[in-house]
Design an enzyme around this catalytic site. Structure first.
Site, mmCIF file in Angstrom:
data_model
loop_
_atom_site.group_PDB
_atom_site.id
_atom_site.type_symbol
_atom_site.label_atom_id
_atom_site.label_comp_id
_atom_site.label_asym_id
_atom_site.label_seq_id
_atom_site.Cartn_x
_atom_site.Cartn_y
_atom_site.Cartn_z
ATOM 1 N N ASP A 194 -123.908 -63.790 83.813
ATOM 2 C CA ASP A 194 -124.947 -63.205 82.807
ATOM 3 C C ASP A 194 -126.296 -63.890 83.093
ATOM 4 O OD1 ASP A 194 -126.876 -62.047 81.164
ATOM 5 O OD2 ASP A 194 -124.960 -61.361 79.512
ATOM 6 N N HIS A 195 -126.958 -63.407 83.861
ATOM 7 C CA HIS A 195 -128.082 -64.168 84.399
ATOM 8 C C HIS A 195 -129.025 -64.534 83.168
ATOM 9 C CE1 HIS A 195 -130.252 -59.915 84.240
ATOM 10 N NE2 HIS A 195 -131.312 -60.770 84.084
ATOM 11 N N HIS A 257 -126.084 -58.531 77.649
ATOM 12 C CA HIS A 257 -127.066 -59.269 77.717
ATOM 13 C C HIS A 257 -127.609 -59.954 76.410
ATOM 14 C CE1 HIS A 257 -127.320 -59.308 81.842
ATOM 15 N NE2 HIS A 257 -127.977 -58.150 81.949
#
Length: 505
Positions: A194-195, A257
């Site tokens: 998950d950036h 996110h």
């Protein structure tokens, strides 16, 4: 010029071990915009060893030189650093191309032979990192074929797999996907990326919370009035209609996110900083959030942008975008009030909102504190603004604190002032991109910033009833909002019902 004291201890001791990174989907947008530039920057920082190789997997008939030429263009266009010829030559020498069909068992046997040859040529010691930068429908296929070819087995080497989101599209599909992966890879080998967790401000949440004695005692229901998390985008869906019609704002952003941000804001102190200790506390926090069933649908607002204006230019509505059904009920805006049923946060609402075609691109976490028990200083007709701690995740990463101060002069007149901290100016260095940190952590085997299986399934469980009924329950109907506005009026009413208002970032 004196050294900046905030940069003390900025060492490069975390050098990756020898390995081969295999990128499935190497011709895609993610690989060229993010992965290859991130790897180049790791090399520039001295964090990749000389015994490192990148195997770009694709279906087209191309050569190593073709792939290197394309990668050079990507690095030139998207790297945060300018392309340096000497370093580029070193990076290009690491790149190889592997042509294969992703569902063909024989091609995986050839891949195994290719990687074994790379071990001899480059000294990569059998260490493997497989990156699935492909559509989710291909995840189970690739995982199964890797297992059949013996490419998931570890001996004196390591083998890891990186899985891009989405991790399923609801609870049932997430459970199924995890089971399919675990037939081949152990959980310790799986890195669900998950950036958002690679961004400096997100990582700094743990340091901010648990490294500062001034904040730790007040990070609870006694002093915090509420928390707002905002992810606002000015863009529409571009050419992603096929994906977005299936996903929507909840699946695309909120259930993954944004819930990661909630867990980091709300979690209890871990016993140490080992990966599972941190993730244990995140899961405990997520499990304490009340799932949103029909009785809680009033705490949800789903919206969809209509035609409007942004940046002085007219923009179409969502239903007018190419590839979108004219009667679509897919949400491009989602707001929710979450209730955390634990000792620390009982009675403190967490408000989340995410939308496309909003006036400003910004991602922030705002912690609003309660007012003092008695106000001595007050401008007639106006109550002093509450203290707010804001963590800006993008675009200008940093932290600010709003305080009330006295204006100069003989009379007591109050004014809001802001204490501001920007990463770029404070440390005199540009923060690394999220994928740089996350790729390096994968190579080092540090899973702290990656989602564990129970995290994923718990996040989906919170919203599962909404996902199941969002297109047919009147309580979850779509609320239109014009492009360029801050969302539908129903979202304002949601927070106003509690006597609060959304921040204007």
């Amino acid at each position: 010029m004196t050294d900046n004291p905030l940069r003390a201890g900025d060492g490069n001791e975390r050098v990756a071990p020898p390995a081969v990174l295999v990128i499935f989907g190497s011709t895609g947008d993610l690989a060229h915009r993010k992965l290859l530039p991130a790897l180049y920057n790791l090399l520039v920082d001295g964090l990749l060893p000389s015994s490192f190789a990148i195997a770009a997997v694709g279906r087209r008939a191309e050569t190593d030189d073709d792939v290197r030429a394309q990668a050079r263009q990507s690095v030139a266009n998207f790297s945060r650093r300018r392309l340096d010829e000497d370093r580029w030559r070193r990076f290009a020498a690491m790149l190889r191309y592997v042509q294969m069909q992703l569902d063909a068992p024989d091609d995986y046997a050839r891949l195994a032979q290719f990687l074994a040859a790379l071990d001899v040529e480059c000294g990569t010691r059998g260490n493997r990192l497989f990156y699935l930068s492909v559509p989710p429908s291909l995840f189970p296929v690739i995982v199964e074929r890797l297992g059949d070819a013996g490419l998931a087995r570890e001996h004196d080497n390591f083998v890891r797999i990186i899985v891009e989101k989405p991790f399923g599209h609801d609870l049932a599909s997430a459970v199924t996907l995890n089971e399919q992966i675990h037939r081949v890879f152990a959980e310790r080998q799986v890195f669900r990326i998950d950036h958002y967790l690679g961004k400096e401000t997100v990582q700094n949440l743990l340091v901010l919370r648990f490294g500062n004695g001034i904040l730790e005692p007040i990070w609870n229901r006694r002093y915090v009035d509420h928390c707002q998390i905002t992810v606002a985008e000015t863009l529409g869906i571009g050419s992603r209609a096929a994906y977005y019609e299936e996903a929507g704002a909840l699946r695309d952003m909120v259930a993954n996110h944004m819930m990661q941000l909630v867990s980091l804001v709300g979690m209890e102190p871990p016993v140490d900083l080992h990966a599972d200790s941190v993730r244990d506390e995140k899961v405990k926090l997520l499990r304490s959030i009340e799932p949103i069933g029909p009785a809680q649908f009033a705490t949800v607002v789903r919206g969809q942008y209509t035609a409007g204006w942004l940046g002085g230019q007219p923009v179409p509505g969502y239903r007018e975008e190419p590839g979108v059904a004219p009667t679509s009920t897919t949400e491009t805006y989602f707001a929710v009030r979450l209730t955390i049923d634990n000792w620390r946060w009982a009675g403190v609402p967490f408000y989340l909102r995410h939308g496309k075609r909003l006036p400003k691109r910004v991602t922030e976490i705002a912690i609003q504190f309660k007012q003092p028990p008695r106000q001595f200083f007050q401008t007639p007709g106006e109550e002093p603004a509450p203290n707010v701690l804001v963590l800006r995740i993008q675009p200008d990463e940093g932290i600010s604190l709003r305080l009330v101060a006295k204006q100069p002069g003989p009379a007591i007149r109050l004014q809001n002032v802001t204490l501001d901290f920007l990463y770029r100016t404070a440390f005199d260095v540009e923060p690394p991109e999220a994928y740089e940190r996350l790729l390096l952590d994968c190579l080092l085997g540090d899973s702290t910033l990656f989602a564990r299986r129970d995290e994923i399934e718990t996040m989906w469980r919170i919203y599962d009833a909404v996902l199941a009924r969002q297109h047919d329950d009147p309580a979850l109907a779509i609320h239109p909002y014009p492009a360029g506005s801050w969302g539908p009026a129903a979202a304002d009413a949601l927070i106003a019902a509690d006597g609060r208002a959304w921040r204007r970032p």
